[in-house]
Design an enzyme around this catalytic site. Structure first.
Site, short mmCIF file in Angstrom:
data_model
loop_
_atom_site.label_atom_id
_atom_site.label_comp_id
_atom_site.label_asym_id
_atom_site.label_seq_id
_atom_site.Cartn_x
_atom_site.Cartn_y
_atom_site.Cartn_z
N SER A 137 -37.06 -11.89 -16.59
CA SER A 137 -37.23 -11.27 -15.28
C SER A 137 -38.62 -10.64 -15.23
CB SER A 137 -36.17 -10.19 -15.07
OG SER A 137 -36.39 -9.17 -16.04
N ASP A 172 -38.06 -15.62 -13.87
CA ASP A 172 -36.98 -15.44 -12.89
C ASP A 172 -37.42 -14.58 -11.69
OD1 ASP A 172 -34.36 -16.08 -12.27
OD2 ASP A 172 -33.56 -14.21 -13.12
N GLU A 176 -35.26 -20.46 -3.66
CA GLU A 176 -33.99 -19.95 -3.13
C GLU A 176 -33.97 -19.98 -1.61
OE1 GLU A 176 -32.53 -16.38 -5.02
OE2 GLU A 176 -31.59 -15.65 -3.19
N THR A 197 -22.68 -12.28 -13.33
CA THR A 197 -21.92 -11.19 -13.95
C THR A 197 -20.69 -10.84 -13.10
OG1 THR A 197 -23.88 -10.27 -14.98
CG2 THR A 197 -22.04 -8.75 -14.64
N VAL A 200 -26.73 -15.53 -15.63
CA VAL A 200 -26.03 -14.30 -16.01
C VAL A 200 -27.06 -13.33 -16.59
CG1 VAL A 200 -24.21 -13.28 -17.43
CG2 VAL A 200 -23.91 -15.59 -16.54
O1 G3H Z 1 -31.33 -14.29 -11.86
C1 G3H Z 1 -30.54 -13.68 -12.57
C2 G3H Z 1 -29.11 -13.61 -12.27
O2 G3H Z 1 -28.87 -13.95 -10.96
C3 G3H Z 1 -28.42 -12.44 -12.86
O3 G3H Z 1 -27.39 -11.91 -12.07
O4 G3H Z 1 -27.27 -9.76 -13.29
O5 G3H Z 1 -25.55 -10.36 -11.60
O6 G3H Z 1 -25.62 -11.56 -13.75
P1 G3H Z 1 -26.40 -10.83 -12.72
ZN ZN Z 2 -30.76 -13.98 -9.71
#
Ligand code: G3H
Ligand code: ZN
Length: 313
Positions: free
Chosen positions: A59, A93, A151, A230, A250
């Protein structure tokens, strides 16, 4: 073994997702956020245990914490040499700054996400296209050395610096009618969709719009990506995979698994224990176990060999 691109990793899962295959054979590749080296190793080790592919996701917060894009790319390259039997890629990300994304590509990331989902549709197209053209042309690994995810629609919740309210997100499920032109004009390799999941922990179980997933799946044959993994119930994951979802992200849940294990280790060990390996090691092990479980859940256990074969013959 060099790092792979997301496009290469998903060649086989994409084929299964977009043809008249048996839904039971379909699988998604798990993509997991990390912010330290032990987490990176734990993720790759977990995939190795299950002979599965995996995606390492940095990230923007992780990039800032680790200190540089180059350091992350070099660590990933080192891991690829150490674990040649694991097909994996390193992904930036939810990136928004075009210059930063180009620097990530130049540094050796093999997949990048341009997240212009908050922008108007035309701007999203234009920015995603610019990144796709750059990635496909200027990766240090040569043409097609980096693939691109973009996206359409918006997820609620917080992803590091990006906060989207539930009200805004509710208005912004992915509109299937916008998908074909978006994919065609941008030239992206995977599409992140907003179908009811959110970033972070849920207050109540998410209501996934499977009807929407079905419509979107029929509109395009590029791999689809589910963000906000998650807290999604196992049954919903299985249904998404059977319906042709190819990548599942995730983040938050994995941080919790790691931190819980480290916290427990600190509680269990005497105050005189200073060896970081004894404190962080259980966190890395917990990540490995978690990833292994997700490989089974996403049905990608045992697919590493055929993925490598589909690339190298
Ligand atoms: O891009 C990363 C994910 O969408 C993480 O989502 O933290 O809800 O698992 P999360
Ligand atoms: Zn995401």
């Amino acid at each position: 073994m060099p790092l792979l691109t997301m496009k290469q990793l998903m060649k086989d899962s994409r084929r299964l997702a977009t043809t008249d295959s048996d839904p039971k054979e379909r699988y998604a590749v798990g993509a997991f956020n990390f912010s330290t080296l032990p987490e990176m190793v734990g993720i790759v080790e977990g995939a190795r245990m299950k002979h599965a592919p995996v995606i390492l996701m940095a990230s923007l917060g992780a990039v800032k914490y680790i200190g540089s894009l180059e350091l992350i790319a070099e660590c990933a390259k080192g891991l690829a040499k150490t674990y040649p039997e694991v097909p994996f890629c390193v992904h930036l990300d939810h990136a928004v700054d075009l210059d930063q994304i180009k620097r990530a590509i130049a540094a050796g990331f093999t997949n990048v996400m341009i997240d212009a989902s908050k922008e108007p549709y035309e701007v999203n197209i234009q920015k995603s296209k610019e990144i796709a053209e750059f990635a496909h042309r200027y990766s240090p690994y040569g043409a097609d050395g980096c693939s691109v995810e973009a996206e359409l629609g918006m997820l609620a919740g917080r992803e590091e610096h990006v906060q989207v309210s539930e009200e805004d997100a509710g208005k912004a499920y992915t509109d299937p009618t916008l998908v074909p032109r978006f994919v065609e004009e941008t030239g992206i390799d995977a599409l992140a969709v907003a179908i009811g999941t959110a970033h972070g922990f849920y207050k109540a179980a998410p209501k996934i719009r499977f009807d929407l997933l079905d419509e979107i799946r029929k509109c395009t044959d590029i791999p689809l990506v589910l963000h906000g993994g998650t807290g999604v119930p196992d049954e919903d994951f299985r249904k998404c995979v059977a319906m042709g979802m190819s990548k599942i992200n995730v983040g938050t849940g994995l941080k919790k698994v790691y931190t819980d294990a480290v916290r427990q280790a600190i509680c269990d060990l005497p105050d005189t224990e200073y060896d970081p390996r004894k404190i962080v090691g259980p966190g890395r092990h917990a990540i490995m176990e978690e990833i292994a479980g997700k490989c089974d859940l996403f049905n990608c256990t045992g697919t590493a060999e055929k993925i490598l074969q589909s690339i190298y013959g």
